[in-house]
Design a protein around this motif. Sequence first.
Motif, PDB file in Angstrom:
ATOM      1  N   PHE A 437      -3.791  -8.096  -4.934  1.00  0.00           N
ATOM      2  CA  PHE A 437      -3.249  -6.891  -4.294  1.00  0.00           C
ATOM      3  C   PHE A 437      -1.731  -7.044  -4.138  1.00  0.00           C
ATOM      4  O   PHE A 437      -0.970  -6.278  -4.699  1.00  0.00           O
ATOM      5  CB  PHE A 437      -3.905  -6.622  -2.945  1.00  0.00           C
ATOM      6  CG  PHE A 437      -3.362  -5.388  -2.276  1.00  0.00           C
ATOM      7  CD1 PHE A 437      -3.676  -4.128  -2.778  1.00  0.00           C
ATOM      8  CD2 PHE A 437      -2.516  -5.480  -1.179  1.00  0.00           C
ATOM      9  CE1 PHE A 437      -3.164  -2.977  -2.184  1.00  0.00           C
ATOM     10  CE2 PHE A 437      -1.998  -4.334  -0.576  1.00  0.00           C
ATOM     11  CZ  PHE A 437      -2.322  -3.076  -1.081  1.00  0.00           C
ATOM     12  N   THR A 438      -1.300  -8.066  -3.393  1.00  0.00           N
ATOM     13  CA  THR A 438       0.133  -8.301  -3.214  1.00  0.00           C
ATOM     14  C   THR A 438       0.563  -9.533  -3.999  1.00  0.00           C
ATOM     15  O   THR A 438      -0.071 -10.594  -3.892  1.00  0.00           O
ATOM     16  CB  THR A 438       0.471  -8.509  -1.730  1.00  0.00           C
ATOM     17  OG1 THR A 438       0.102  -7.330  -0.997  1.00  0.00           O
ATOM     18  CG2 THR A 438       1.954  -8.778  -1.543  1.00  0.00           C
ATOM     19  N   ILE A 439       1.637  -9.377  -4.811  1.00  0.00           N
ATOM     20  CA  ILE A 439       2.200 -10.478  -5.575  1.00  0.00           C
ATOM     21  C   ILE A 439       3.622 -10.728  -5.069  1.00  0.00           C
ATOM     22  O   ILE A 439       4.478  -9.831  -5.110  1.00  0.00           O
ATOM     23  CB  ILE A 439       2.246 -10.168  -7.082  1.00  0.00           C
ATOM     24  CG1 ILE A 439       0.835  -9.832  -7.603  1.00  0.00           C
ATOM     25  CG2 ILE A 439       2.847 -11.339  -7.864  1.00  0.00           C
ATOM     26  CD1 ILE A 439      -0.130 -10.989  -7.566  1.00  0.00           C
ATOM     27  N   TYR A 460      -1.327  -1.853  -6.408  1.00  0.00           N
ATOM     28  CA  TYR A 460      -0.761  -3.198  -6.304  1.00  0.00           C
ATOM     29  C   TYR A 460       0.592  -3.123  -5.599  1.00  0.00           C
ATOM     30  O   TYR A 460       1.322  -2.127  -5.710  1.00  0.00           O
ATOM     31  CB  TYR A 460      -0.555  -3.816  -7.693  1.00  0.00           C
ATOM     32  CG  TYR A 460      -1.832  -4.165  -8.418  1.00  0.00           C
ATOM     33  CD1 TYR A 460      -2.583  -5.270  -8.045  1.00  0.00           C
ATOM     34  CD2 TYR A 460      -2.267  -3.392  -9.484  1.00  0.00           C
ATOM     35  CE1 TYR A 460      -3.759  -5.593  -8.712  1.00  0.00           C
ATOM     36  CE2 TYR A 460      -3.438  -3.708 -10.164  1.00  0.00           C
ATOM     37  CZ  TYR A 460      -4.180  -4.806  -9.772  1.00  0.00           C
ATOM     38  OH  TYR A 460      -5.332  -5.127 -10.419  1.00  0.00           O
ATOM     39  N   GLN A 461       0.935  -4.192  -4.887  1.00  0.00           N
ATOM     40  CA  GLN A 461       2.267  -4.344  -4.294  1.00  0.00           C
ATOM     41  C   GLN A 461       2.954  -5.533  -4.951  1.00  0.00           C
ATOM     42  O   GLN A 461       2.369  -6.622  -5.031  1.00  0.00           O
ATOM     43  CB  GLN A 461       2.181  -4.595  -2.780  1.00  0.00           C
ATOM     44  CG  GLN A 461       1.741  -3.382  -1.988  1.00  0.00           C
ATOM     45  CD  GLN A 461       1.808  -3.606  -0.496  1.00  0.00           C
ATOM     46  OE1 GLN A 461       2.005  -2.669   0.260  1.00  0.00           O
ATOM     47  NE2 GLN A 461       1.668  -4.840  -0.053  1.00  0.00           N
ATOM     48  N   ASN A 498      14.786  -8.944  -2.997  1.00  0.00           N
ATOM     49  CA  ASN A 498      14.441  -8.369  -1.706  1.00  0.00           C
ATOM     50  C   ASN A 498      13.936  -6.935  -1.789  1.00  0.00           C
ATOM     51  O   ASN A 498      13.930  -6.219  -0.792  1.00  0.00           O
ATOM     52  CB  ASN A 498      15.624  -8.430  -0.734  1.00  0.00           C
ATOM     53  CG  ASN A 498      16.090  -9.855  -0.494  1.00  0.00           C
ATOM     54  OD1 ASN A 498      15.273 -10.766  -0.338  1.00  0.00           O
ATOM     55  ND2 ASN A 498      17.413 -10.050  -0.489  1.00  0.00           N
ATOM     56  N   GLN A 499      13.466  -6.520  -2.971  1.00  0.00           N
ATOM     57  CA  GLN A 499      12.818  -5.223  -3.109  1.00  0.00           C
ATOM     58  C   GLN A 499      11.302  -5.420  -3.160  1.00  0.00           C
ATOM     59  O   GLN A 499      10.795  -6.438  -3.649  1.00  0.00           O
ATOM     60  CB  GLN A 499      13.288  -4.491  -4.374  1.00  0.00           C
ATOM     61  CG  GLN A 499      14.679  -3.888  -4.251  1.00  0.00           C
ATOM     62  CD  GLN A 499      15.012  -3.022  -5.457  1.00  0.00           C
ATOM     63  OE1 GLN A 499      14.765  -3.402  -6.595  1.00  0.00           O
ATOM     64  NE2 GLN A 499      15.599  -1.860  -5.192  1.00  0.00           N
ATOM     65  N   CYS A 500      10.556  -4.383  -2.685  1.00  0.00           N
ATOM     66  CA  CYS A 500       9.080  -4.402  -2.746  1.00  0.00           C
ATOM     67  C   CYS A 500       8.614  -3.027  -3.197  1.00  0.00           C
ATOM     68  O   CYS A 500       8.942  -2.014  -2.568  1.00  0.00           O
ATOM     69  CB  CYS A 500       8.494  -4.741  -1.376  1.00  0.00           C
ATOM     70  SG  CYS A 500       6.683  -4.782  -1.369  1.00  0.00           S
ATOM     71  N   TYR A 501       7.887  -2.975  -4.325  1.00  0.00           N
ATOM     72  CA  TYR A 501       7.389  -1.720  -4.878  1.00  0.00           C
ATOM     73  C   TYR A 501       5.859  -1.709  -4.788  1.00  0.00           C
ATOM     74  O   TYR A 501       5.193  -2.742  -4.930  1.00  0.00           O
ATOM     75  CB  TYR A 501       7.781  -1.564  -6.340  1.00  0.00           C
ATOM     76  CG  TYR A 501       9.235  -1.182  -6.589  1.00  0.00           C
ATOM     77  CD1 TYR A 501      10.136  -1.072  -5.544  1.00  0.00           C
ATOM     78  CD2 TYR A 501       9.686  -0.923  -7.888  1.00  0.00           C
ATOM     79  CE1 TYR A 501      11.457  -0.727  -5.775  1.00  0.00           C
ATOM     80  CE2 TYR A 501      10.996  -0.571  -8.128  1.00  0.00           C
ATOM     81  CZ  TYR A 501      11.888  -0.482  -7.064  1.00  0.00           C
ATOM     82  OH  TYR A 501      13.180  -0.140  -7.293  1.00  0.00           O
ATOM     83  N   LEU A 514       6.065   3.400  -3.290  1.00  0.00           N
ATOM     84  CA  LEU A 514       6.919   2.930  -2.207  1.00  0.00           C
ATOM     85  C   LEU A 514       7.980   2.012  -2.775  1.00  0.00           C
ATOM     86  O   LEU A 514       7.688   1.148  -3.596  1.00  0.00           O
ATOM     87  CB  LEU A 514       6.081   2.189  -1.148  1.00  0.00           C
ATOM     88  CG  LEU A 514       4.994   3.014  -0.447  1.00  0.00           C
ATOM     89  CD1 LEU A 514       4.190   2.117   0.478  1.00  0.00           C
ATOM     90  CD2 LEU A 514       5.624   4.169   0.328  1.00  0.00           C
ATOM     91  N   ARG A 515       9.225   2.146  -2.301  1.00  0.00           N
ATOM     92  CA  ARG A 515      10.325   1.323  -2.795  1.00  0.00           C
ATOM     93  C   ARG A 515      11.024   0.658  -1.622  1.00  0.00           C
ATOM     94  O   ARG A 515      11.139   1.231  -0.565  1.00  0.00           O
ATOM     95  CB  ARG A 515      11.324   2.170  -3.594  1.00  0.00           C
ATOM     96  CG  ARG A 515      10.673   2.908  -4.772  1.00  0.00           C
ATOM     97  CD  ARG A 515      11.663   3.891  -5.394  1.00  0.00           C
ATOM     98  NE  ARG A 515      11.049   4.621  -6.493  1.00  0.00           N
ATOM     99  CZ  ARG A 515      10.305   5.707  -6.305  1.00  0.00           C
ATOM    100  NH1 ARG A 515      10.098   6.170  -5.086  1.00  0.00           N
ATOM    101  NH2 ARG A 515       9.776   6.323  -7.338  1.00  0.00           N
TER     102      ARG A 515
END
Length: 515
Positions: A437-439, A460-461, A498-501, A514-515
């Motif tokens: 799910f989150t990487i 997925y995140q 430091n970005q999360c999509y 989401l960005r």
Amino acid sequence: MKNLIRTLCTSLALFIILLPALGQGVKFGNNKATVNAGSLLELESTNKGFLQTRINLISTTSWTPLLGTGVTGMQVFNTNTNITSSNTSYPILTGGAGIYYWDGSGWVGVTPVSAITDKFWSLSGNSSTNPGSNALGAATDGNYLGTKDAQNLVIGTAGVKRVLIDQKGNAFGGGSTSAAGVNNFSWGYNNTFGATNPRFSLAFGNGNTINNSTSVGVFAIGTNHQVEGLSSGSGAAGFGAKIYNSTYSYSFGNPATFTSGTPNGYSIYNSAGSVILGTNNKVYGNATGNNLIFGTGNTINGYDGCVLLGGTNVTAASGGNMVLYTGGSSNSVSGSAFGNDLTGVFTGGYRFFTGIGSTAVNTTSNTAGQVLIYNPSRTSSTAAASSTLMGVGVDTSLSSGTAGYTGDMHSTLQVGGSFALPIRSVSTNTTVTGNDFTIICTAAVTITLPSVTQCAGRIYQIAAENSSGTVTVNNAGGGTVMKNGSSSATATVGLSSNQCYQFQSDGTLWHVLLR
């Protein structure tokens, strides 16, 4: 004087020769005047015997050394211990020497009775037997009852074949009739086929009883079972079980037996197609059938198609039930229930309820089709807004003055508490799987998402926690299927440090939400 003696001898010889013609036999020894009317030659003595002609025979198939040609009935005592035989039909007596007679083709040895008794099975049993040590299926190396040639062994009674063991080792028993009281098999101690004589039935163990003339194909295995009243079909009993009038029913373990009244001490009573496994379980009542119990102290009374698995003291209160418990006591359920310590009577449908504590959950007003999973601290719950709802956990903020859900659920899945999703960190190029799910990316790597066409709706995140460089996200199999807030799609999406999509597939494109 010599002439007188010659005359007497001649007269005696003529007398002996002519005596048979007069219908009288010749007797030597004592009481010569008394001759048995049926004998041609009679010998009588109290201290002398008959000495058989002693011949040194060469072979059991050769007339030599006797003169002339062989004549049937000739009898001699062979003195040659090294006599030979070229024909198995004319074997040599033990030790070679002994009485033989010519049967027209060879010498047949007269075997002493003492040499025969250890060659055959006696009606009163044999002693000093040797079973040999070879395993089943190997050549016999000791005494055995059976055949040496490639023929079947048959055992019969009253002139009728009853048991057949064929040359391949297959065993068959019974007969050609289907009348009551025939073709049954018992193995063990004190087993009984009742006075009304079942058919084609098996009792294996100790103290088992199979009764009723129409009990066909029934078997009882174990100790002190009773199977009777079956119209036809099969019934199997476990330890201490009793089955009555319940075709195709099976009971294993230590089922309960009723002590009085209907069903008269039976674990399965009037319940065709039912199966019991466990301890102190009961299935009974007219119209009961096709039920399954696994657990302890459970009861199905008068209902069809019920399943009680893993329960303790659970009672089915309507037909078509499916109950899976891990504990609890004195429960009465209908519909479908999964879990622990549930009470209440449900009125149909295919609902699933579960809980893991000792406090009961009241589910009397749930709609058919719901799946409700509750926290053990809750004491009541209702839901009626939809027939396909799932409630997970509890949240007192959703209640109205009581501990638990008291109003309707408003979502297909309503979670009243926290939940966990998988997360992992990677520092090399990685292909995301259905278990992710989150990487978290700790280096400038390439992340390949599953093929967009094979996981519509999946989310997925991807988080970039690298100190420098860009994390690149693409689609398995390539293609311009990545869409990041613009009207056109691209082949890749880049994440700076430091970005999360968050990505979700619609079956055609991976959308960045989401960005």
